[in-house]
Design a protein around this motif. Structure first.
Motif, PDB file in Angstrom:
ATOM      1  N   TYR A 152       0.863  -1.400   0.078  1.00  5.56           N
ATOM      2  CA  TYR A 152       0.183   0.098  -0.003  1.00  5.56           C
ATOM      3  C   TYR A 152       0.993   1.260  -0.076  1.00  5.56           C
ATOM      4  N   ASP A 153       1.873   1.242   0.864  1.00  6.16           N
ATOM      5  CA  ASP A 153       2.979   2.524   0.762  1.00  6.16           C
ATOM      6  C   ASP A 153       3.597   2.586  -0.637  1.00  6.16           C
ATOM      7  N   LEU A 154       3.742   1.746  -1.406  1.00  5.42           N
ATOM      8  CA  LEU A 154       4.475   1.973  -2.721  1.00  5.42           C
ATOM      9  C   LEU A 154       3.236   2.423  -3.635  1.00  5.42           C
ATOM     10  N   ALA A 155       1.951   1.866  -3.458  1.00  5.67           N
ATOM     11  CA  ALA A 155       1.125   2.295  -4.245  1.00  5.67           C
ATOM     12  C   ALA A 155       0.604   3.844  -4.040  1.00  5.67           C
ATOM     13  N   LYS A 312      11.807  10.250   5.938  1.00  3.23           N
ATOM     14  CA  LYS A 312      12.014  10.545   7.285  1.00  3.23           C
ATOM     15  C   LYS A 312      11.991   9.276   7.983  1.00  3.23           C
ATOM     16  N   GLY A 313      11.754   8.161   7.502  1.00  3.45           N
ATOM     17  CA  GLY A 313      11.585   6.695   8.034  1.00  3.45           C
ATOM     18  C   GLY A 313      10.169   6.410   8.715  1.00  3.45           C
ATOM     19  N   ARG A 314       9.101   7.467   8.678  1.00  3.98           N
ATOM     20  CA  ARG A 314       7.954   7.136   9.294  1.00  3.98           C
ATOM     21  C   ARG A 314       6.987   6.265   8.784  1.00  3.98           C
ATOM     22  N   ARG A 315       7.537   5.700   7.423  1.00  5.28           N
ATOM     23  CA  ARG A 315       7.064   4.922   6.736  1.00  5.28           C
ATOM     24  C   ARG A 315       7.934   4.100   6.107  1.00  5.28           C
TER      25      ARG A 315
END
Length: 475
Positions: A152-155, A312-315
């Motif tokens: 989902y993050d890539l999408a 920022k590394g949050r996701r």
């Protein structure tokens, strides 16, 4: 007397010099006039060529587009077209490319639609196939990690820019001449299919090494006669032994990331509202351009939110394991740009955008199953939006669109099931990559061939082959 003779010689010498000067001046003037005349003629010739090129590419009162919509009736065209569309949707759904490169030539050559109507109906078929494939994939898990098979993050990083690109591509579909589309398509498809093929070969070799290692382990346990069980390629964090989720299914609601899905739906709804509002304004009016430009902050804003969170590394792009945590600004900008490019070319050619996203995700190191599922998931939003846009432009007959959408939906579901079983039986996830490369290559040959044939016919009939006037377009 002698003095008078001297004066006469001096006067004659001055007169001769004056005559020589006058003659030289006349010759130089004539030469300059001649050169100026040649230069003027040459300039006039060049101007003529330039004007001819401009007239070829742009005449505001000319159009090379006419609707060609055959009557819907049961005949051999429908049967053959349905078979080709079925296999195109099956292969396209598995590869994550949608199959538009097969649909468009089929609709044009077999059914008899004009090129641009074929593009619009192709989008309907891509939407049907994508919805079926997403429904199938929503029950599956990542092959080696404890997460859904859809990243989902890539999408969320790619899809908003894909949507923006689709809107631009649909407008370009109205403006661009067919031969321009053909040239772009052949170059792009050959490059992407070649890259996908070599990625498939690389994955095949890695799988072969894994299978050999598994065979040695079986031999050391005195189990050499047993079949070598399929083991997915390692992609988990810290090189831990991968899980094998290949045959695992879970309820649909366990595989949905609601926050990310909500943001993706927000982008879709915002674009839908803007498209409907734009349809009620005069083309090329101030309100028309304002509504078009409002799509930019919606898409860029959501993609920027995801990109900043990744940076920022949050996701994280979880499907890459630990490798999905370290991102550079240039990488994130490049991937968003590729999403926009996939949308532009997809909207322009009637394709799903997966022919760019699929190879891109594979280059990112995403497993083939996840790459295909995520690309198809993103295409569901983009293709459905382009269907709305083409419907508002009155680009396709609804009965034909509904029929072929149903064919594509059934084919995609069957194709997903069969290929999943083949991966389990043969232990080769690289099959998906080879299907992707094959589908893109066939699309390049078929679409390119149709485009060149149409271009030759237009040249023979001396038809207008320049840009269309968007502001004078009537559906």
């Amino acid at each position: 007397m002698e003095q008078f003779g001297v004066k006469r010689r001096v006067l004659r010498s001055i007169l001769l010099d004056f005559l020589n000067f006058a003659l030289a001046f006349m010759l130089v003037s004539a030469e300059r006039s001649l050169k100026h005349g040649e230069s003027a003629r040459e300039s006039e010739t060049n101007n003529n060529y330039f004007l001819k090129a401009i007239n070829f590419l742009w005449q505001s009162d000319q159009s090379g587009y006419n609707h060609v919509w055959p009557e819907m009736e049961f005949n051999w065209q429908i049967v053959v077209g349905s078979i080709i569309g079925f296999f195109g949707a099956a292969f396209g759904g598995v590869g994550g490319v949608g199959g538009g490169g097969i649909f468009v030539p089929m609709l044009s050559l077999i059914i008899g639609f004009d090129a641009k109507s074929s593009t619009a109906i192709s989008k309907c078929m891509i939407m049907g196939g994508a919805i079926s494939a997403v429904y199938f994939n929503l029950k599956l898990r990542h092959p080696t990690l404890d997460m859904p098979i859809i990243d989902y993050d890539l999408a969320l990083l790619i899809q908003p820019m894909l949507m923006l690109g689709i809107s631009i591509g649909v407008a370009f579909n109205v403006i661009f001449a067919d031969w321009m589309v053909t040239v772009l398509l052949i170059i792009l498809f050959i490059v992407t299919s070649t890259k996908a093929f070599f990625k498939g070969v690389e994955t095949w070799k890695k799988e072969t090494l894994v299978k050999k290692e598994a065979a040695r382990c079986l031999a050391s346990n005195d189990s050499g006669d047993e079949d070598v069980e399929y083991k997915p390629l390692p992609s988990g964090p810290n090189g831990d032994p991968p899980q094998d989720n290949t045959d695992k299914e879970v309820p649909v609601w366990e595989n949905i990331c609601w926050k990310e899905l909500g943001l993706l739906c927000f982008v879709w709804v915002a674009f839908l509202v803007l498209q409907i509002a734009k349809n009620h304004t005069a083309t090329c009016s101030a309100a028309y351009w304002v509504l078009n430009l409002l799509q930019i902050p919606v898409s860029v804003g959501v993609s920027l939110y995801e990109a900043v969170s990744l940076y920022k590394g949050r996701r994280v792009i979880a499907s890459k394991g630990d490798q999905g945590t370290n991102w550079r600004v240039l990488q994130l900008v490049t991937y968003c740009a590729f999403g926009g490019l996939a949308g532009i070319v997809g909207g322009l050619l009637g394709l799903g955008g997966g022919f760019i996203m699929g190879p891109l995700f594979l280059e990112l190191g995403i497993p083939p199953q996840v790459s295909s599922a995520t690309a198809t998931f993103a295409m569901t939003f983009s293709s459905s939006m382009s269907v709305v846009e083409y419907y508002l432009l009155k680009r396709f007959p609804v009965p034909y669109a509904l029929y072929f959408t149903a064919v594509a939906a059934i084919a995609a579901l069957i194709g997903q099931y069969i290929v999943r079983r083949l991966i389990i039986v043969f232990g080769r996830a690289s099959l998906i990559i080879f299907i992707l490369a094959f589908t893109i290559f066939v699309s390049a040959i078929s679409l390119g061939g149709v485009g060149i044939a149409n271009m030759i016919v237009k040249i023979e009939h001396k038809e207008y082959m320049g840009f269309e006037n968007l502001c004078k377009y009537e559906g």
